[in-house]
Design a protein around this motif. Structure first.
Motif, PDB file in Angstrom:
ATOM      1  N   PRO A 494      82.497  38.185   1.244  1.00  0.00           N
ATOM      2  CA  PRO A 494      80.979  37.782   2.408  1.00  0.00           C
ATOM      3  C   PRO A 494      81.503  37.566   3.627  1.00  0.00           C
ATOM      4  O   PRO A 494      83.215  36.613   3.979  1.00  0.00           O
ATOM      5  N   ASN A 495      80.579  36.763   4.154  1.00  0.00           N
ATOM      6  CA  ASN A 495      80.659  35.980   5.471  1.00  0.00           C
ATOM      7  C   ASN A 495      80.847  34.658   5.302  1.00  0.00           C
ATOM      8  O   ASN A 495      79.323  34.740   5.266  1.00  0.00           O
ATOM      9  N   VAL A 496      81.636  33.137   4.741  1.00  0.00           N
ATOM     10  CA  VAL A 496      81.708  32.332   4.471  1.00  0.00           C
ATOM     11  C   VAL A 496      81.215  31.661   5.200  1.00  0.00           C
ATOM     12  O   VAL A 496      80.256  30.246   5.086  1.00  0.00           O
ATOM     13  N   TRP A 497      82.048  31.786   6.778  1.00  0.00           N
ATOM     14  CA  TRP A 497      81.133  31.134   7.845  1.00  0.00           C
ATOM     15  C   TRP A 497      79.743  31.289   8.581  1.00  0.00           C
ATOM     16  O   TRP A 497      78.882  30.361   8.032  1.00  0.00           O
ATOM     17  N   GLU A 498      79.648  32.420   7.805  1.00  0.00           N
ATOM     18  CA  GLU A 498      77.733  32.417   8.556  1.00  0.00           C
ATOM     19  C   GLU A 498      76.823  32.347   7.426  1.00  0.00           C
ATOM     20  O   GLU A 498      76.085  31.504   7.483  1.00  0.00           O
ATOM     21  N   HIS A 499      77.051  32.208   6.811  1.00  0.00           N
ATOM     22  CA  HIS A 499      77.043  31.649   5.316  1.00  0.00           C
ATOM     23  C   HIS A 499      76.306  29.965   5.419  1.00  0.00           C
ATOM     24  O   HIS A 499      75.506  29.297   5.098  1.00  0.00           O
ATOM     25  N   TRP A 500      77.175  29.423   5.743  1.00  0.00           N
ATOM     26  CA  TRP A 500      77.021  27.780   5.739  1.00  0.00           C
ATOM     27  C   TRP A 500      76.481  27.394   6.734  1.00  0.00           C
ATOM     28  O   TRP A 500      75.857  26.609   6.603  1.00  0.00           O
ATOM     29  N   LEU A 501      77.253  28.109   8.113  1.00  0.00           N
ATOM     30  CA  LEU A 501      75.708  27.434   9.060  1.00  0.00           C
ATOM     31  C   LEU A 501      74.257  28.152   8.920  1.00  0.00           C
ATOM     32  O   LEU A 501      73.518  27.334   9.618  1.00  0.00           O
ATOM     33  N   HIS A 502      74.249  29.379   8.118  1.00  0.00           N
ATOM     34  CA  HIS A 502      72.804  29.678   8.703  1.00  0.00           C
ATOM     35  C   HIS A 502      71.618  28.378   8.323  1.00  0.00           C
ATOM     36  O   HIS A 502      70.439  28.548   8.645  1.00  0.00           O
ATOM     37  N   PRO A 503      71.888  27.180   7.439  1.00  0.00           N
ATOM     38  CA  PRO A 503      70.342  26.638   7.331  1.00  0.00           C
ATOM     39  C   PRO A 503      70.376  26.072   8.799  1.00  0.00           C
ATOM     40  O   PRO A 503      69.272  25.820   8.520  1.00  0.00           O
ATOM     41  N   LEU A 504      70.778  25.765   9.261  1.00  0.00           N
ATOM     42  CA  LEU A 504      71.428  25.486  10.931  1.00  0.00           C
ATOM     43  C   LEU A 504      70.843  25.663  12.262  1.00  0.00           C
ATOM     44  O   LEU A 504      70.404  25.519  13.022  1.00  0.00           O
ATOM     45  N   ILE A 505      70.854  26.910  12.018  1.00  0.00           N
ATOM     46  CA  ILE A 505      71.715  27.945  12.750  1.00  0.00           C
ATOM     47  C   ILE A 505      70.420  29.266  12.875  1.00  0.00           C
ATOM     48  O   ILE A 505      69.664  29.427  12.104  1.00  0.00           O
ATOM     49  N   LYS A 506      69.015  28.441  13.679  1.00  0.00           N
ATOM     50  CA  LYS A 506      67.544  29.968  13.522  1.00  0.00           C
ATOM     51  C   LYS A 506      68.526  30.769  14.377  1.00  0.00           C
ATOM     52  O   LYS A 506      69.331  30.916  14.974  1.00  0.00           O
ATOM     53  N   PRO A 507      67.258  31.882  13.393  1.00  0.00           N
ATOM     54  CA  PRO A 507      67.687  33.257  13.400  1.00  0.00           C
ATOM     55  C   PRO A 507      67.313  33.771  15.005  1.00  0.00           C
ATOM     56  O   PRO A 507      66.657  33.094  15.517  1.00  0.00           O
ATOM     57  N   ILE A 508      68.067  34.340  15.912  1.00  0.00           N
ATOM     58  CA  ILE A 508      67.741  35.284  17.660  1.00  0.00           C
ATOM     59  C   ILE A 508      65.996  35.959  16.745  1.00  0.00           C
ATOM     60  O   ILE A 508      66.031  37.589  16.050  1.00  0.00           O
ATOM     61  N   PRO A 509      64.830  35.906  17.590  1.00  0.00           N
ATOM     62  CA  PRO A 509      64.511  36.415  17.385  1.00  0.00           C
ATOM     63  C   PRO A 509      64.489  38.575  18.419  1.00  0.00           C
ATOM     64  O   PRO A 509      64.908  38.219  18.974  1.00  0.00           O
ATOM     65  N   GLY A 510      63.993  38.484  17.124  1.00  0.00           N
ATOM     66  CA  GLY A 510      63.512  40.503  17.445  1.00  0.00           C
ATOM     67  C   GLY A 510      65.089  40.987  17.324  1.00  0.00           C
ATOM     68  O   GLY A 510      65.905  42.368  17.462  1.00  0.00           O
ATOM     69  N   TRP A 511      66.694  40.336  16.563  1.00  0.00           N
ATOM     70  CA  TRP A 511      67.625  40.623  15.944  1.00  0.00           C
ATOM     71  C   TRP A 511      67.525  41.427  15.397  1.00  0.00           C
ATOM     72  O   TRP A 511      67.278  41.926  14.318  1.00  0.00           O
ATOM     73  N   THR A 512      68.054  42.799  15.136  1.00  0.00           N
ATOM     74  CA  THR A 512      68.880  44.180  14.382  1.00  0.00           C
ATOM     75  C   THR A 512      70.287  43.842  14.406  1.00  0.00           C
ATOM     76  O   THR A 512      70.480  44.616  15.338  1.00  0.00           O
TER      77      THR A 512
END
Length: 643
Positions: A494-512
């Motif tokens: 797993p990508n631990v870093w991405e999972h850790w920051l996920h709650p505070l980082i808003k997803p990029i609109p239209g990201w694929t």
């Protein structure tokens, strides 16, 4: 332990260290002063680890430790508390600041051992850590701004630490003035956001961020975020306010490692990531950030190819790597920006301290043309510097590979990105591999060019232990952010870093997400370009050292342009600074001296004359008074008769 107590210890421990060494500023013992300062920062690090451990133990959606010590100010509806927050973003920062800071303090004991102002030096370092912690833990822009200005002050004090040298004093002043330009814009950004949203609290600003993107360049969100970004260009040395950081190498080398590689210069990146929902609502600001970041990454990398001062090469490398972080922010990859912030703190602090070890061994010599073959004299410094070099040029599986390639992937695929931005990032990475290999070759490899009177030697353990720890982090620090394509290939890591920051980082609109084939292709191209570039540099500076001289001579006008840093400093002096100085001088001469001073002197002379006249009428002479009375009677009678 109570979270409020832990938070207080994290923040105040360096302040106590500053006060102790501050009162002892005339003492000359590096061991005592350094031990006090290092213990102070180590206490902050231990308390930070405890706080972050408690944060990890919390449910993902509730990971937030907030402490408000008192109400700081209240004016009408405007209220600001002395509030501090540890969450997924600030947790990363406090671990980097206090962890890397402790290692740099330890290194400084050996490096500054013979300096007479050593107690004052460690007091300044502790004060810097205190202000940096205020900056990243503050729960509002205003509390952040206190730390923002505090680290600016400490940077000025530490860059100009050897102020008896006029060149070093000027470097400190240049950093201070340049940052004040950015800070004025930061204040304007705060004013606009407060007028628009009625708050400066980070959580409230992010909650109130518009859900639809603002198209106008003159919209409140766009203007507010744009001014904040201008403030970030000053603190984080981006175009057009990057010119102070290379000159900041005038300070002690550990200062460069702490302030100008691992902590203060990343404050602008941290601020943007902290307000990522607000910045996502301003696509025009995002575009400007991405372009400035990419341009800075390439511009600084080209200058780094021509510098001979070991610290100046690393300084331009820092400016370039900060450009990558802003490129990531500009394309919406806020998690990737924080990831590169962390890995860069490891390998760049390592390389700055490594350069300090070299300078120490070379009796303060910093010109890499007078080095060479130092690996046989300094094996530990060489090996650790080598690992930092592999990390910064992005070779797998070192830390820089994971963070750099994630930024490039987002620059290519993000709706805010473009292939042009990816090309700029790839060019920057290629140039980085070249000039960092050039630095390695001229310093540690090839033939020795060390003067006969200089006898290089390995640094003491106090200096090599921090190098070893940072080298380990430079090797393994990126493994917590393994890309999905590689993670799945290695058994669904797993990508631990991405999972850790996920709650505070808003997803990029239209990201694929990128498909694995494209992702591996982009990685292969960037790594391949870096490897080829490094191989060419090795050949030039180890196998065929005359070739670079011939190439430089054949393109002399271009080489001189780059070597002289595109004459940006000269342009600033010719187009801005000198005209302002002349305008100020003329304004002083004609307005202050010719008008205000003369008006003041005239008014003073008038009052003095009137006083002299009044005094002459009060002499105490009875005969004179009788004459005045007689003249008065004559005047009155004349008036009556004439009527």
């Amino acid at each position: 332990m109570n979270h409020a107590v832990l938070m207080a210890l994290v923040i105040l421990s360096p302040l106590v260290g500053f006060m102790i060494n501050g009162f002892r500023y005339k003492k000359h013992s590096a061991n005592v002063a350094g031990t006090i300062a290092t213990i102070a920062v180590a206490i902050s690090f231990i308390c930070s680890v405890i706080l972050v451990s408690d944060l990890i133990a919390m449910p993902e959606e509730a990971r937030r430790i907030a402490v408000s010590f008192f109400e700081w100010m209240a004016v009408g509806n405007f209220k600001i508390n002395a509030g501090f927050v540890v969450d997924q973003i600030s947790a990363i920062m406090i671990l980097v600041i206090t962890g890397v800071g402790t290692l740099i303090h330890l290194f400084s004991i050996g490096y500054m051992h013979h300096d007479k102002g050593v107690a004052k030096y460690f007091a300044y370092l502790n004060l810097f850590i205190f202000n940096m912690l205020l900056l990243v833990l503050g729960d509002s822009l205003l509390v952040m701004f206190v730390g923002w200005e505090g680290v600016g002050l400490c940077s000025y004090l530490l860059i100009g630490f050897w102020f008896t040298d006029s060149e070093k004093a000027a470097a400190g002043m240049k950093a201070f003035v340049t940052n004040r330009v950015g800070d004025a814009a930061f204040l304007l950004g705060m004013f606009i956001l407060f007028t628009t949203f009625g708050t400066l609290n980070f959580a409230e600003l992010n909650a109130l961020a518009p859900t639809t993107m603002e198209a106008s360049w003159l919209g409140a969100v766009t203007l507010g975020t744009m001014f904040l970004f201008i403030g970030a260009t000053g603190k984080s040395a981006q175009i057009p306010l990057y010119v102070w950081l290379p000159d900041a190498m005038a300070g002690p080398t550990p200062v460069s490692a702490l302030i100008h590689a691992a902590t203060m210069v990343t404050a602008g990146v941290y601020m943007i990531v902290r307000l990522n929902p607000l910045f996502l609502a301003a696509p025009n600001t995002m575009m400007v950030i991405a372009i400035i970041g990419a341009a800075t990454a390439v511009l600084a990398a080209t200058i780094g190819m021509t510098q001979w001062d070991i610290k100046k090469v690393l300084a331009y490398s820092t400016v370039s790597q900060l450009g990558y972080m802003f490129l990531a922010c500009g394309v919406g990859a806020f998690g990737a920006a924080m990831f590169h912030l962390m890995t860069h703190a490891f390998f760049k602090a390592l390389m700055f301290l490594g350069s300090g070890s070299v300078i120490h061994a070379m009796h303060e010599e910093q010109d890499i043309r007078k080095m060479g073959a130092l690996k046989k004299y300094m094996p530990i410094t060489h090996i650790t510097f080598l690992l930092g070099w592999l990390a910064i040029i992005g070779m797998p599986p070192f830390a820089g590979f994971f963070s750099k390639d994630e930024i490039l992937a987002y620059a290519f695929q993000s709706p805010f990105g473009s292939p042009i931005l990816w090309v700029a990032g790839a060019v920057g990475a290629t140039l980085t591999a070249f000039y960092m290999t050039r630095l390695m070759a001229l310093t540690f490899w090839g033939k020795s060019r060390v003067p006969k009177e200089v006898h290089p030697h390995e640094s003491p353990a106090l200096m090599t232990i921090p190098l070893i720890v940072l080298a380990v982090l430079s090797v393994i620090g990126g493994w917590i952010g393994i890309p999905h394509a590689i993670g799945e290939m290695l058994g669904h890591i797993p990508n631990v870093w991405e999972h850790w920051l996920h709650p505070l980082i808003k997803p990029i609109p239209g990201w694929t997400p990128l498909d694995h084939t494209t992702e591996f292709t982009l990685m292969g191209v960037s790594v391949g370009l870096a490897a080829v570039s490094a191989a060419i540099a090795y050949h030039f500076y180890v196998k065929s050292p005359e070739t670079p001289k011939k190439i430089a001579e054949s393109i002399k006008p271009i080489y001189n342009l780059v070597y002289n840093k595109y004459f940006v400093d000269e342009a600033y002096f010719g187009g801005i600074i000198n005209p302002l100085v002349n305008l100020s001088r003329n304004t002083w001469h004609y307005v202050d001296v010719k008008f205000i001073d003369r008006c003041t002197y005239w008014a003073g002379d008038l009052m003095k004359g009137m006083g002299s006249l009044s005094r002459s009428l009060q002499t105490g002479n009875m005969q004179q008074y009788a004459m005045y009375i007689a003249l008065g009677v004559v005047a009155v009678l004349s008036f009556v008769i004439m009527r």
